[in-house]
Enzyme design. Structure first.
Site, PDB file in Angstrom:
ATOM      1  N   LYS A 116       0.849  -1.175   0.000  1.00  0.00           N
ATOM      2  CA  LYS A 116       0.000   0.000   0.000  1.00  0.00           C
ATOM      3  C   LYS A 116       0.892   1.234   0.000  1.00  0.00           C
ATOM      4  O   LYS A 116       2.012   1.132   0.504  1.00  0.00           O
ATOM      5  CB  LYS A 116      -0.971   0.023   1.180  1.00  0.00           C
ATOM      6  N   TYR A 128      -4.890   3.923   6.029  1.00  0.00           N
ATOM      7  CA  TYR A 128      -5.448   2.979   7.010  1.00  0.00           C
ATOM      8  C   TYR A 128      -6.748   3.522   7.607  1.00  0.00           C
ATOM      9  O   TYR A 128      -7.628   2.747   7.979  1.00  0.00           O
ATOM     10  CB  TYR A 128      -4.444   2.709   8.134  1.00  0.00           C
TER      11      TYR A 128
HETATM   12  P1  NDP Z   1      12.362   1.985   2.442  1.00  0.00           P
HETATM   13  O1  NDP Z   1      12.840   3.337   2.037  1.00  0.00           O
HETATM   14  O2  NDP Z   1      12.849   1.464   3.749  1.00  0.00           O
HETATM   15  O3  NDP Z   1      12.752   0.906   1.332  1.00  0.00           O
HETATM   16  C1  NDP Z   1      12.437   1.086  -0.023  1.00  0.00           C
HETATM   17  C2  NDP Z   1      13.433   0.287  -0.868  1.00  0.00           C
HETATM   18  O4  NDP Z   1      13.082   0.475  -2.230  1.00  0.00           O
HETATM   19  C3  NDP Z   1      14.874   0.750  -0.745  1.00  0.00           C
HETATM   20  O5  NDP Z   1      15.557   0.165   0.320  1.00  0.00           O
HETATM   21  C4  NDP Z   1      15.465   0.349  -2.086  1.00  0.00           C
HETATM   22  O6  NDP Z   1      15.796  -1.035  -2.033  1.00  0.00           O
HETATM   23  C5  NDP Z   1      14.259   0.448  -3.037  1.00  0.00           C
HETATM   24  N1  NDP Z   1      14.312   1.643  -3.887  1.00  0.00           N
HETATM   25  C6  NDP Z   1      14.411   1.639  -5.232  1.00  0.00           C
HETATM   26  N2  NDP Z   1      14.460   2.881  -5.722  1.00  0.00           N
HETATM   27  C7  NDP Z   1      14.387   3.711  -4.666  1.00  0.00           C
HETATM   28  C8  NDP Z   1      14.417   5.137  -4.540  1.00  0.00           C
HETATM   29  N3  NDP Z   1      14.476   5.959  -5.600  1.00  0.00           N
HETATM   30  N4  NDP Z   1      14.355   5.656  -3.290  1.00  0.00           N
HETATM   31  C9  NDP Z   1      14.273   4.876  -2.213  1.00  0.00           C
HETATM   32  N5  NDP Z   1      14.234   3.508  -2.275  1.00  0.00           N
HETATM   33  C10 NDP Z   1      14.316   2.944  -3.495  1.00  0.00           C
HETATM   34  O7  NDP Z   1      10.775   2.016   2.392  1.00  0.00           O
HETATM   35  P2  NDP Z   1       9.767   1.069   3.165  1.00  0.00           P
HETATM   36  O8  NDP Z   1      10.273  -0.318   3.157  1.00  0.00           O
HETATM   37  O9  NDP Z   1       9.429   1.679   4.447  1.00  0.00           O
HETATM   38  O10 NDP Z   1       8.452   1.196   2.238  1.00  0.00           O
HETATM   39  C11 NDP Z   1       8.349   0.533   0.994  1.00  0.00           C
HETATM   40  C12 NDP Z   1       6.866   0.340   0.634  1.00  0.00           C
HETATM   41  O11 NDP Z   1       6.263  -0.481   1.628  1.00  0.00           O
HETATM   42  C13 NDP Z   1       6.052   1.626   0.581  1.00  0.00           C
HETATM   43  O12 NDP Z   1       5.149   1.570  -0.468  1.00  0.00           O
HETATM   44  C14 NDP Z   1       5.316   1.645   1.907  1.00  0.00           C
HETATM   45  O13 NDP Z   1       4.074   2.326   1.854  1.00  0.00           O
HETATM   46  C15 NDP Z   1       5.119   0.168   2.173  1.00  0.00           C
HETATM   47  N6  NDP Z   1       5.053  -0.129   3.618  1.00  0.00           N
HETATM   48  C16 NDP Z   1       4.013  -0.880   4.076  1.00  0.00           C
HETATM   49  C17 NDP Z   1       3.908  -1.160   5.403  1.00  0.00           C
HETATM   50  C18 NDP Z   1       2.778  -2.001   5.907  1.00  0.00           C
HETATM   51  O14 NDP Z   1       2.611  -2.102   7.122  1.00  0.00           O
HETATM   52  N7  NDP Z   1       2.005  -2.640   5.037  1.00  0.00           N
HETATM   53  C19 NDP Z   1       4.879  -0.660   6.379  1.00  0.00           C
HETATM   54  C20 NDP Z   1       5.961   0.070   5.783  1.00  0.00           C
HETATM   55  C21 NDP Z   1       6.026   0.327   4.439  1.00  0.00           C
HETATM   56  P3  NDP Z   1      17.166  -1.591  -2.701  1.00  0.00           P
HETATM   57  O15 NDP Z   1      18.262  -0.832  -2.014  1.00  0.00           O
HETATM   58  O16 NDP Z   1      17.119  -3.017  -2.381  1.00  0.00           O
HETATM   59  O17 NDP Z   1      17.080  -1.286  -4.162  1.00  0.00           O
END
Ligand code: NDP
Length: 348
Positions: A116, A201
């Site tokens: 989401k 949410y």
């Molecule tokens: P993070 O910033 O921690 O991680 C995102 C990952 O995406 C990065 O580590 C990187 O992985 C990759 N990525 C690729 N391009 C980019 C960019 N331009 N900028 C930043 N990251 C990039 O985010 P979250 O894990 O917190 O969130 C990711 C998704 O998950 C969102 O859509 C969020 O809404 C959702 N989410 C859902 C939750 C839930 O409870 N259902 C809780 C938290 C988040 P790499 O280095 O491996 O390429």
């Protein structure tokens, strides 16, 4: 961290023993939590990753004993179509990338779970749903609270009208953001501010407690609490949803302070959770007393719920499928329009 209960609802009677192989795309904070959930899942396992950072791929490969051929980057990701060892691609990327990677995964013949918010707007959600239908794959949205006992109870209390018709909901979710480098503050990556990230949410709970779709929305942006942080997305937003059965839902989402609460008042009683949206443990009560449910591993429960249906080749119910993400996004599009114009936006 409290000890989490095992997932209680798993029914192994029809299970063949095969686990669904999942590849996580984007190895950030939530992917790490999902990886823990996958370790605890009865029906799914982590089999691959897609990352822009080879060193992360290497670390995850070692930690989760992944095969070399199941480690992808964003350029070679499409060759996943030749890999029979990946069944499901789970997209955990910044919001603006959800659509592209859902469509690429579907074209590769993989079932998709997308985090989401499903996409940046309703039109993009529709494209994603069509792409998955055309490819003959299933599309789920990572709505973990649909498997969480306290939230399932909210849904029951509201939809079964245990305290009569729900007339008022107050739902708020927020936390204080201070990191100017966070992608969630960049409009191009996040699509919007706290509404896209956590306010969704409150939209969800209003919809699943009422069991109805809102007919109209009014909304206001909150104050800009920090000009440097909030120059692309809203710092806070407040909105009101009207439902056909006579319910008004007042919601707030914010990056200015911490809040996690849901409250509903019905004809003959009230029910509430606080906290009730984060990862738990949750606390709640009704007019009849305290609510007490096990604190489960929400990610494992979600993966089991989705994984079992895919393994049995059954369609996912609409409340966890792409259609649900689309319904939320239609409301979110209307909330932003209402806040920008100051007008009441009709949804039905
Ligand atoms: P993070 O910033 O921690 O991680 C995102 C990952 O995406 C990065 O580590 C990187 O992985 C990759 N990525 C690729 N391009 C980019 C960019 N331009 N900028 C930043 N990251 C990039 O985010 P979250 O894990 O917190 O969130 C990711 C998704 O998950 C969102 O859509 C969020 O809404 C959702 N989410 C859902 C939750 C839930 O409870 N259902 C809780 C938290 C988040 P790499 O280095 O491996 O390429």
């Amino acid at each position: 961290m409290p000890k989490l209960m095992p997932v209680a609802h798993v029914d192994k009677t029809k299970y063949t023993g095969k686990k669904l192989n999942v590849a996580l795309v984007g190895l950030g904070r939530y992917a790490a939590i999902l990886a823990d959930g996958l370790q605890a899942s009865a029906y799914c396992k982590l089999a691959g990753v897609v990352t822009g950072h080879p060193e992360k791929g290497e670390a995850w490969k070692k930690q989760y004993n992944l095969a070399d051929k199941n480690i992808y980057n964003y350029s070679n990701f499409d060759s996943i179509d030749h890999n029979p060892d990946i069944d499901v691609v789970y997209i955990v990327l910044p919001n603006s990338m959800h659509k592209e990677y859902t469509i690429r995964a579907a074209k590769g013949g993989k079932h998709v779970i997308c985090e989401k918010p499903m996409a940046l707007n309703a039109a993009d959600c529709e494209e994603m749903i069509t792409a998955c239908k055309n490819a003959g794959v299933q599309l789920a949205i990572g709505y973990r609270l649909h498997y969480e006992p306290y939230n399932l109870e909210l849904k029951r209390l509201g939809q079964e009208k245990v305290f009569g018709q729900v007339r008022l909901i107050e739902a708020s979710l927020g936390y204080r953001t201070t990191d100017p480098g966070e992608w969630r503050l960049k409009k191009a990556l996040a699509g919007g501010g706290p509404l896209m990230n956590v306010g969704i949410y409150c939209v969800q709970s209003s919809r699943y407690v009422s069991g109805e779709e809102p007919t109209s929305v009014t909304a206001q942006f909150g104050p800009v609490t920090d000009n440097k942080l909030f120059n692309e997305v809203e710092a806070s937003i407040i909105w009101q949803l009207d439902f056909p059965g006579g319910l008004v839902s007042n919601c707030t989402s914010t990056y200015a302070c911490g809040v996690d609460r849901f409250f509903a008042s019905a004809d003959y009683g009230q029910f509430e959770l606080s906290p009730g949206i984060s990862y738990g443990p949750f606390k709640g009560k009704t007019s009849n007393g305290e609510l007490k449910f096990p604190d489960i591993n929400q990610q494992a429960a979600q993966m089991d719920g989705i994984g079992k249906l895919i393994l049995e080749n059954k369609p996912l119910p609409s409340h966890i499928a792409g259609e649900e993400g689309l319904k939320d996004m239609k409301v979110i599009d209307a909330i932003y329009k209402a806040a920008a114009t100051g007008e009441r936006i009709m949804l039905a």
